[in-house]
Design an enzyme around this catalytic site. Structure first.
Site, mmCIF file in Angstrom:
data_model
loop_
_atom_site.group_PDB
_atom_site.id
_atom_site.type_symbol
_atom_site.label_atom_id
_atom_site.label_comp_id
_atom_site.label_asym_id
_atom_site.label_seq_id
_atom_site.Cartn_x
_atom_site.Cartn_y
_atom_site.Cartn_z
ATOM 1 N N LYS A 138 8.383 -1.031 16.635
ATOM 2 C CA LYS A 138 8.566 0.104 15.971
ATOM 3 C C LYS A 138 9.684 0.884 16.652
ATOM 4 O O LYS A 138 10.717 1.529 16.044
ATOM 5 C CB LYS A 138 7.305 0.773 15.506
ATOM 6 C CG LYS A 138 6.635 -0.144 14.547
ATOM 7 C CD LYS A 138 7.168 0.302 12.953
ATOM 8 C CE LYS A 138 6.408 -0.285 11.940
ATOM 9 N NZ LYS A 138 6.836 -0.223 10.726
ATOM 10 N N LEU A 161 5.828 -10.176 -1.384
ATOM 11 C CA LEU A 161 4.142 -10.300 -1.941
ATOM 12 C C LEU A 161 3.241 -11.075 -0.904
ATOM 13 O O LEU A 161 2.332 -11.563 -1.373
ATOM 14 C CB LEU A 161 4.359 -11.110 -3.141
ATOM 15 C CG LEU A 161 5.018 -10.390 -4.344
ATOM 16 C CD1 LEU A 161 5.173 -11.156 -5.726
ATOM 17 C CD2 LEU A 161 4.587 -8.993 -4.612
ATOM 18 N N GLN A 166 5.240 -5.832 9.570
ATOM 19 C CA GLN A 166 4.075 -6.517 10.134
ATOM 20 C C GLN A 166 3.334 -5.285 10.661
ATOM 21 O O GLN A 166 3.824 -4.768 11.546
ATOM 22 C CB GLN A 166 4.445 -7.560 11.228
ATOM 23 C CG GLN A 166 3.096 -8.245 11.873
ATOM 24 C CD GLN A 166 2.014 -7.462 12.372
ATOM 25 O OE1 GLN A 166 1.112 -7.284 11.859
ATOM 26 N NE2 GLN A 166 2.135 -7.054 13.392
ATOM 27 N N GLN A 180 9.713 0.476 4.309
ATOM 28 C CA GLN A 180 8.235 0.273 4.501
ATOM 29 C C GLN A 180 7.855 -1.190 5.038
ATOM 30 O O GLN A 180 6.542 -1.416 5.566
ATOM 31 C CB GLN A 180 7.401 0.559 3.192
ATOM 32 C CG GLN A 180 7.992 2.064 2.603
ATOM 33 C CD GLN A 180 7.549 3.231 3.504
ATOM 34 O OE1 GLN A 180 6.480 3.101 4.104
ATOM 35 N NE2 GLN A 180 8.615 3.987 3.552
ATOM 36 N N PHE A 240 0.649 -1.218 -0.010
ATOM 37 C CA PHE A 240 0.068 0.090 0.177
ATOM 38 C C PHE A 240 0.917 1.366 0.074
ATOM 39 O O PHE A 240 0.963 2.114 -1.018
ATOM 40 C CB PHE A 240 -0.947 -0.066 1.154
ATOM 41 C CG PHE A 240 -1.648 1.245 1.547
ATOM 42 C CD1 PHE A 240 -2.163 2.076 0.707
ATOM 43 C CD2 PHE A 240 -1.690 1.546 3.071
ATOM 44 C CE1 PHE A 240 -2.791 3.119 0.838
ATOM 45 C CE2 PHE A 240 -2.379 2.948 3.174
ATOM 46 C CZ PHE A 240 -2.739 3.665 2.238
ATOM 47 N N GLY A 263 -5.488 -4.021 22.523
ATOM 48 C CA GLY A 263 -4.339 -3.070 22.031
ATOM 49 C C GLY A 263 -4.556 -1.952 21.330
ATOM 50 O O GLY A 263 -3.853 -1.202 21.233
ATOM 51 N N ASN A 298 -2.647 7.201 10.971
ATOM 52 C CA ASN A 298 -3.308 6.226 10.405
ATOM 53 C C ASN A 298 -3.553 6.631 9.028
ATOM 54 O O ASN A 298 -4.216 7.480 8.517
ATOM 55 C CB ASN A 298 -4.679 6.144 11.030
ATOM 56 C CG ASN A 298 -4.737 5.423 12.517
ATOM 57 O OD1 ASN A 298 -3.746 5.758 13.217
ATOM 58 N ND2 ASN A 298 -5.341 4.268 12.735
ATOM 59 N N TYR A 344 3.237 -4.219 18.551
ATOM 60 C CA TYR A 344 3.773 -3.526 17.248
ATOM 61 C C TYR A 344 4.261 -2.116 17.439
ATOM 62 O O TYR A 344 5.503 -1.865 16.980
ATOM 63 C CB TYR A 344 2.171 -3.451 16.615
ATOM 64 C CG TYR A 344 2.298 -2.237 15.331
ATOM 65 C CD1 TYR A 344 2.953 -2.537 14.359
ATOM 66 C CD2 TYR A 344 2.000 -1.012 15.534
ATOM 67 C CE1 TYR A 344 3.065 -1.771 13.043
ATOM 68 C CE2 TYR A 344 1.895 -0.111 14.411
ATOM 69 C CZ TYR A 344 2.630 -0.580 13.295
ATOM 70 O OH TYR A 344 2.769 0.336 12.345
#
Length: 321
Positions: A151, A38, A81, A78, A16, A278, A176, A147
């Site tokens: 990061k 992919l 997960q 980029q 994306f 979360g 977002n 997550y």
């Protein structure tokens, strides 16, 4: 802008956000390559003539070989997960991709003398609960989910590589992100999920912020073209080492659903659900610095309008095909 050979490797470049970075870089005159496994991206998103390496970032040897072969001066990282929910269910998988996979990118950058790495971090999660106002770049980090923690950990690794090896590192903390090509079949990307449901006449589920039936969590929604523009500025060395990429505007899940339904031209069917594990209750970024460098971000209404128009054109093209 620094004078640097303009060779950009985009990890996750078939996905994306990554595919928009690729397009923006090509338009800006860069020589571009894509590294993607992919798993969620699509080969069709990679423009013809762009070198493509079908490699998982967890494959250290494959990453090294691709970086050595393409010899980028800048890596836009980029690949990730990207689901908070998945990270809560499977923190080991999250760390395997976002930390260990990221370290493979850093090692390949170090050993192949890459000039700079631009990292797709998260402002939407890394600051934790933003109870009022908006989190700027000086706000203390309070990662709440695995997550967000992975990061933030990778940001710290980047700083270590800067200090130890001289690798220039820039972290872009996204709000977002939404826009064309976002996957509606995963667990991240509420805008894409809502759009698909609206076009099928299906109900939209509002996960509660605190109490069942409330308006849902408050988020800062940023259009993907603005994110791609920030990545190109960072790749050129025109941003500081840490930059929030958002709008500073707070929108509830219910308000998002109603705004998107208005653009589609339907009356939404809304259902209520309990809070998701979360999920932060409120996350808004102060993007004053980004706006001063890149210009005013796209408004939510304008971004949703562009997204709906794109989806209609896509449907028409598939029907004609």
């Amino acid at each position: 802008m620094e004078s640097v050979d303009r060779r950009l490797l985009v990890t996750g470049g078939a996905g994306f956000i990554g595919s928009h970075v690729v397009e923006a870089a090509l338009a800006d005159g860069w020589t571009v390559a894509v590294l993607d496994d992919l798993s969620s991206g699509r080969r069709a998103h990679v423009p013809s003539g762009v070198a493509f390496y079908e490699i998982d970032v967890r494959d250290a040897g494959g990453v090294q070989a691709a970086v050595r072969d393409f010899s980028p001066t800048v890596i836009s990282h980029q690949a990730a997960q990207a689901s908070v929910s998945v990270s809560v269910r499977d923190p080991l998988l999250d760390a395997e991709i976002n930390i260990r996979g990221g370290l493979h990118i850093l090692e390949a950058a170090r050993t192949n003398k890459v000039h700079r790495i631009v990292f797709a971090s998260t402002g939407g999660a890394i600051y934790g609960e933003v109870s009022s106002g908006a989190a700027d770049e000086c706000t203390p980090e309070r990662p709440y989910s695995p997550y967000a923690t992975s990061k933030f950990a990778f940001e710290r690794y980047m700083e270590t590589y800067r200090q130890q090896y001289g690798l220039q590192a820039i972290s872009l903390r996204y709000a977002n992100v939404y826009g064309p090509r976002q996957n509606p079949h995963g667990e991240a990307g509420v805008v894409a999920i809502f759009l698909q449901h609206l076009r099928k006449g299906e109900p939209l589920q509002i996960n509660a912020r605190q109490t069942l039936g409330d308006d849902g969590c408050l988020r800062d929604y940023v259009y993907v073209a603005d994110v791609a523009r920030a990545n190109l500025a960072a790749a050129r060395g025109d941003t500081p080492a840490l930059l929030n990429v958002g709008t500073g505007q707070s929108t509830s899940t219910r308000a998002l659903a109603e705004a998107l339904a208005k653009e589609v031209g339907v009356t939404p069917i809304l259902t209520s659900a309990l809070p998701r594990p979360g999920d932060l209750k409120r996350s808004v970024l102060d993007s004053t610095l980004a706006s001063s460098l890149l210009g005013t971000p796209t408004s939510l209404d304008a971004g949703l309008r562009q997204l709906v128009l794109w989806s209609e054109l896509e449907d028409a093209a598939q029907t004609n095909f």
